[in-house]
Scaffold this active site. Structure first.
Site, PDB file in Angstrom:
ATOM      1  N   GLY A 158      45.452   7.040  21.429  1.00  0.00           N
ATOM      2  CA  GLY A 158      46.447   8.001  21.869  1.00  0.00           C
ATOM      3  C   GLY A 158      46.521   9.262  21.031  1.00  0.00           C
ATOM      4  O   GLY A 158      45.696   9.518  20.176  1.00  0.00           O
ATOM      5  N   SER A 159      47.496  10.087  21.286  1.00  0.00           N
ATOM      6  CA  SER A 159      47.784  11.312  20.561  1.00  0.00           C
ATOM      7  C   SER A 159      48.482  12.300  21.488  1.00  0.00           C
ATOM      8  O   SER A 159      49.587  12.060  21.911  1.00  0.00           O
ATOM      9  CB  SER A 159      46.535  11.932  19.945  1.00  0.00           C
ATOM     10  OG  SER A 159      46.931  12.847  18.957  1.00  0.00           O
ATOM     11  N   ARG A 160      47.795  13.431  21.832  1.00  0.00           N
ATOM     12  CA  ARG A 160      48.456  14.433  22.664  1.00  0.00           C
ATOM     13  C   ARG A 160      47.445  15.143  23.545  1.00  0.00           C
ATOM     14  O   ARG A 160      46.296  15.353  23.140  1.00  0.00           O
ATOM     15  CB  ARG A 160      49.151  15.463  21.778  1.00  0.00           C
ATOM     16  CG  ARG A 160      50.235  16.253  22.503  1.00  0.00           C
ATOM     17  CD  ARG A 160      50.918  17.202  21.559  1.00  0.00           C
ATOM     18  NE  ARG A 160      50.386  18.556  21.665  1.00  0.00           N
ATOM     19  CZ  ARG A 160      50.580  19.498  20.752  1.00  0.00           C
ATOM     20  NH1 ARG A 160      51.254  19.225  19.661  1.00  0.00           N
ATOM     21  NH2 ARG A 160      50.085  20.708  20.935  1.00  0.00           N
TER      22      ARG A 160
END
Length: 215
Positions: free
Chosen positions: A184-186
């Site tokens: 994940g992250s953005r």
């Protein structure tokens, strides 16, 4: 990639491309420790956390089929809208935060041609931090019916690898899988000038399903 899928197809879940470097050693360790735990209490102590970690990895790298929505711009990521910001050039940036529990596969926000895929080195601060603007990232540009659409995959504190699935000059369908951010992250999408966001800050998004723009 056809937009119409059967119920069986939609219910099918596969593993994400690019997950092997994490999955193979984890699952192998769990399998060996389980096999040897029958003969050794020491291996039994290893088997419990190893099996739990393997199960977690399988969950993290799930890649479910989706019924792709019909709309101008659809969300490329599962997550929560972190911010909606007007940009200096008239575009609007929609930032979607992906937690480790979200599906990590990203999808094309529109049908079109990938005109560029640029990897930019950087740091790995948490993606919800303002300083994440300088994180490791991959910048995508798509030539679409709305013109140039920019999408940015941003690595975070845990996500240390972004894996693009398609190179520049590739034609993609709306909602087609185009890459993976491990853990994940953005993901940021820049809506063209004059296009209003249809989502709100705090709203959950589903890749390939949630529409980002308003008529």
């Amino acid at each position: 990639m056809p937009h119409s899928q059967s119920s069986a197809q939609r219910g099918r879940v596969r593993l994400a491309r690019g997950a092997s470097p994490w999955l193979v050693p984890t699952v192998a360790t769990a399998a060996v420790s389980l096999a040897r735990s029958r003969r050794s209490g020491r291996w039994a102590a290893v088997a419990v956390p190893a099996t739990a970690l393997a199960a977690g990895m399988l969950w993290f790298f799930r890649d479910p089929e989706r019924e792709i929505a019909q709309g101008h711009v659809i969300s490329p990521a599962d997550g929560v809208v972190q911010s909606i910001m007007p940009w200096k050039d008239g575009r609007t940036r929609v930032a979607i935060f992906m937690s480790p529990l979200n599906v990590h596969v990203n999808r094309a926000p529109l049908a079109g041609t990938v005109t560029s895929v640029e990897h930019i080195p950087g740091g790995f601060v948490p993606a919800f931090n303002k300083e994440s603007e300088n994180n490791e990232r991959v910048v995508w540009h798509f030539d679409t019916e709305l013109g140039d659409i920019e999408m940015v995959q941003i690595a975070g504190a845990v996500a240390r690898r972004i894996v693009p699935y398609v190179p520049a000059d590739t034609k993609v369908e709306q909602g087609e899988r185009i890459g993976l951010i491990r853990f994940g992250s953005r993901v940021d999408v820049y809506l063209p000038e004059g296009v209003e966001a249809a989502v709100e800050v705090g709203q959950a998004t589903t890749a390939g399903v949630t529409r980002l723009d308003r008529d």
